[in-house]
Scaffold this motif. Structure first.
Motif, PDB file in Angstrom:
ATOM      1  N   UNK A 235     -23.983  33.354  -0.283  1.00  0.00           N
ATOM      2  CA  UNK A 235     -24.536  33.311  -1.594  1.00  0.00           C
ATOM      3  C   UNK A 235     -24.772  31.950  -2.037  1.00  0.00           C
ATOM      4  N   UNK A 236     -25.982  31.458  -2.310  1.00  0.00           N
ATOM      5  CA  UNK A 236     -26.049  30.041  -2.737  1.00  0.00           C
ATOM      6  C   UNK A 236     -26.439  29.732  -4.126  1.00  0.00           C
ATOM      7  N   UNK A 237     -25.916  28.971  -4.733  1.00  0.00           N
ATOM      8  CA  UNK A 237     -26.337  28.147  -6.165  1.00  0.00           C
ATOM      9  C   UNK A 237     -27.275  27.155  -5.887  1.00  0.00           C
ATOM     10  N   UNK A 238     -28.480  27.211  -6.398  1.00  0.00           N
ATOM     11  CA  UNK A 238     -29.368  25.894  -6.205  1.00  0.00           C
ATOM     12  C   UNK A 238     -29.672  25.426  -7.585  1.00  0.00           C
ATOM     13  N   UNK A 239     -28.864  25.839  -8.809  1.00  0.00           N
ATOM     14  CA  UNK A 239     -29.284  25.196 -10.118  1.00  0.00           C
ATOM     15  C   UNK A 239     -28.594  24.167 -10.635  1.00  0.00           C
ATOM     16  N   UNK A 240     -27.936  23.272  -9.568  1.00  0.00           N
ATOM     17  CA  UNK A 240     -26.632  22.256 -10.162  1.00  0.00           C
ATOM     18  C   UNK A 240     -27.505  21.219 -10.865  1.00  0.00           C
ATOM     19  N   UNK A 241     -28.610  20.650 -10.310  1.00  0.00           N
ATOM     20  CA  UNK A 241     -29.229  19.558 -11.422  1.00  0.00           C
ATOM     21  C   UNK A 241     -29.422  19.916 -12.628  1.00  0.00           C
ATOM     22  N   UNK A 242     -29.906  21.321 -12.873  1.00  0.00           N
ATOM     23  CA  UNK A 242     -29.900  21.660 -14.184  1.00  0.00           C
ATOM     24  C   UNK A 242     -28.739  21.588 -15.340  1.00  0.00           C
ATOM     25  N   UNK A 243     -27.422  21.821 -14.601  1.00  0.00           N
ATOM     26  CA  UNK A 243     -26.356  21.983 -15.439  1.00  0.00           C
ATOM     27  C   UNK A 243     -25.478  20.491 -15.458  1.00  0.00           C
ATOM     28  N   UNK A 244     -26.063  19.741 -14.648  1.00  0.00           N
ATOM     29  CA  UNK A 244     -25.212  18.562 -14.394  1.00  0.00           C
ATOM     30  C   UNK A 244     -25.145  17.664 -15.778  1.00  0.00           C
ATOM     31  N   UNK A 245     -26.250  17.368 -16.345  1.00  0.00           N
ATOM     32  CA  UNK A 245     -26.034  16.463 -17.677  1.00  0.00           C
ATOM     33  C   UNK A 245     -25.115  16.860 -18.781  1.00  0.00           C
TER      34      UNK A 245
ATOM     35  N   UNK B 253     -19.106  30.718  -0.339  1.00  0.00           N
ATOM     36  CA  UNK B 253     -20.155  31.042  -0.148  1.00  0.00           C
ATOM     37  C   UNK B 253     -20.188  32.538   0.023  1.00  0.00           C
ATOM     38  N   UNK B 254     -19.049  33.210   0.111  1.00  0.00           N
ATOM     39  CA  UNK B 254     -19.244  34.782   0.146  1.00  0.00           C
ATOM     40  C   UNK B 254     -19.006  35.489  -1.399  1.00  0.00           C
ATOM     41  N   UNK B 255     -18.902  34.536  -2.248  1.00  0.00           N
ATOM     42  CA  UNK B 255     -18.859  35.095  -3.663  1.00  0.00           C
ATOM     43  C   UNK B 255     -20.152  34.770  -4.522  1.00  0.00           C
ATOM     44  N   UNK B 256     -20.873  35.676  -5.246  1.00  0.00           N
ATOM     45  CA  UNK B 256     -22.022  35.786  -5.814  1.00  0.00           C
ATOM     46  C   UNK B 256     -21.727  34.761  -7.124  1.00  0.00           C
ATOM     47  N   UNK B 257     -20.426  34.861  -7.746  1.00  0.00           N
ATOM     48  CA  UNK B 257     -20.275  34.280  -8.873  1.00  0.00           C
ATOM     49  C   UNK B 257     -19.261  32.911  -8.394  1.00  0.00           C
ATOM     50  N   UNK B 258     -19.763  31.975  -8.894  1.00  0.00           N
ATOM     51  CA  UNK B 258     -18.839  30.785  -8.419  1.00  0.00           C
ATOM     52  C   UNK B 258     -18.387  30.091  -9.726  1.00  0.00           C
ATOM     53  N   UNK B 259     -17.513  28.652  -9.452  1.00  0.00           N
ATOM     54  CA  UNK B 259     -16.923  27.908 -10.633  1.00  0.00           C
ATOM     55  C   UNK B 259     -17.451  26.451 -10.051  1.00  0.00           C
ATOM     56  N   UNK B 260     -18.263  26.054 -10.792  1.00  0.00           N
ATOM     57  CA  UNK B 260     -18.831  24.352 -10.797  1.00  0.00           C
ATOM     58  C   UNK B 260     -17.574  23.606 -11.520  1.00  0.00           C
ATOM     59  N   UNK B 261     -17.336  22.477 -10.932  1.00  0.00           N
ATOM     60  CA  UNK B 261     -16.210  21.602 -11.553  1.00  0.00           C
ATOM     61  C   UNK B 261     -16.582  20.337 -11.250  1.00  0.00           C
ATOM     62  N   UNK B 262     -16.353  19.519 -12.277  1.00  0.00           N
ATOM     63  CA  UNK B 262     -16.262  18.201 -11.900  1.00  0.00           C
ATOM     64  C   UNK B 262     -15.316  17.296 -12.895  1.00  0.00           C
ATOM     65  N   UNK B 263     -14.675  16.260 -12.206  1.00  0.00           N
ATOM     66  CA  UNK B 263     -13.721  15.471 -12.990  1.00  0.00           C
ATOM     67  C   UNK B 263     -14.303  14.092 -12.972  1.00  0.00           C
ATOM     68  N   UNK B 264     -14.317  13.541 -14.322  1.00  0.00           N
ATOM     69  CA  UNK B 264     -14.697  12.139 -14.246  1.00  0.00           C
ATOM     70  C   UNK B 264     -13.706  11.198 -14.956  1.00  0.00           C
ATOM     71  N   UNK B 265     -13.655  10.080 -14.255  1.00  0.00           N
ATOM     72  CA  UNK B 265     -12.765   9.128 -14.444  1.00  0.00           C
ATOM     73  C   UNK B 265     -13.013   8.182 -15.381  1.00  0.00           C
ATOM     74  N   UNK B 266     -12.581   7.873 -16.556  1.00  0.00           N
ATOM     75  CA  UNK B 266     -13.001   6.805 -17.451  1.00  0.00           C
ATOM     76  C   UNK B 266     -12.029   5.778 -17.932  1.00  0.00           C
ATOM     77  N   UNK B 267     -12.068   4.513 -18.010  1.00  0.00           N
ATOM     78  CA  UNK B 267     -11.236   3.471 -18.363  1.00  0.00           C
ATOM     79  C   UNK B 267     -11.579   2.842 -19.777  1.00  0.00           C
TER      80      UNK B 267
END
Length: 236
Positions: free
Chosen positions: A158-168, A218-232
């Motif tokens: 199972x693939x998720x191709x909508x990453x660019x839409x949720x990035x901002x 890739x074997x799970x239809x439901x996934x978690x997208x995670x990002x960690x931003x580092x700011x000073x």
């Protein structure tokens, strides 16, 4: 004249000392900053399923093996039709034919036979339908199809191709979380939060929703997208 020169030198020394003091103060202020991290997570659903169905057929002759391969292929197509999967979603991905007589090291197995390995790829955006069909795959075995996993793990990917839409939105959320952490640190340190010194948006990760040993993303239809931003941030 000497008095005037001495007075000028004294005034110059005072100005130089003042400038040096201001420079050191600015340097110390510039060195005061805090590094914080902001995390953003979002649960997403796969939008594409790839299901390679691999099967094996054997025979004493090539024509016998081919006949069995056709029977297995027909059984698979009938199974997919029963699962309401369109025939247009299926294509031949791989076909391997092995003549065991060509093996220079046959060992104790003197039986002569042909082996046909074939892979049909199901490609569909209907995740629920593919998932349900995969759970009923034992029906294929009951019909005499010999399934194989020689080319990797079985089951759909199972693939998720909508990453660019949720990035901002996720970057904005992670940045806001980082700033809130910086404000809390400044309050605890009796300081004021200054301007931005440096920022790193971080790498987006697509993770399994159920993160447990042996479970692949890739074997799970439901996934978690995670990002960690580092700011000073500078501190005042």
């Amino acid at each position: 004249m000497k008095v005037v020169s001495a007075l000028i030198l004294a005034i110059g020394a005072i100005i130089a000392a003042s400038l040096l003091s201001d420079g050191l103060t600015g340097l110390r202020t510039a060195d005061r900053f805090v590094t914080v991290k902001g995390v953003a997570e979002q649960e997403v659903r796969a939008d594409l399923a790839l299901w390679p169905i691999r099967f094996v057929a054997t025979g004493e002759t090539l024509s016998e093996a081919q006949q069995r391969a056709r029977s297995s292929r027909d059984a698979i197509m009938a199974f997919l039709k029963l699962q309401a999967i369109d025939e247009a979603s299926v294509e031949l991905l791989r076909l391997d034919v092995t003549d065991t007589r060509a093996n220079p090291y046959p060992g104790n197995n003197t039986e002569q036979k042909f082996i046909i390995n074939q892979t049909l790829m199901v490609r569909s955006a209907d995740i629920d339908r593919i998932r349900q069909a995969a759970q009923n795959v034992s029906d294929l075995v009951d019909s005499g199809v010999v399934l194989s996993s020689d080319y990797g793990p079985g089951g759909p990917t199972y693939l998720f191709n909508g990453l660019n839409e949720i990035k901002p939105a996720m970057i904005a959320e992670a940045t806001a979380a980082a700033r809130e952490s910086a404000l809390q640190f400044a309050r605890d340190a009796n300081a004021e939060l200054g301007g931005l010194r440096r920022a790193n948006q971080g790498v987006f990760q697509i993770l399994a929703r159920d993160q447990a040993p042996g479970i692949r993303e890739d074997q799970q239809p439901v996934k978690t997208v995670r990002v960690v931003s580092t700011v000073e941030y500078y501190l005042r």
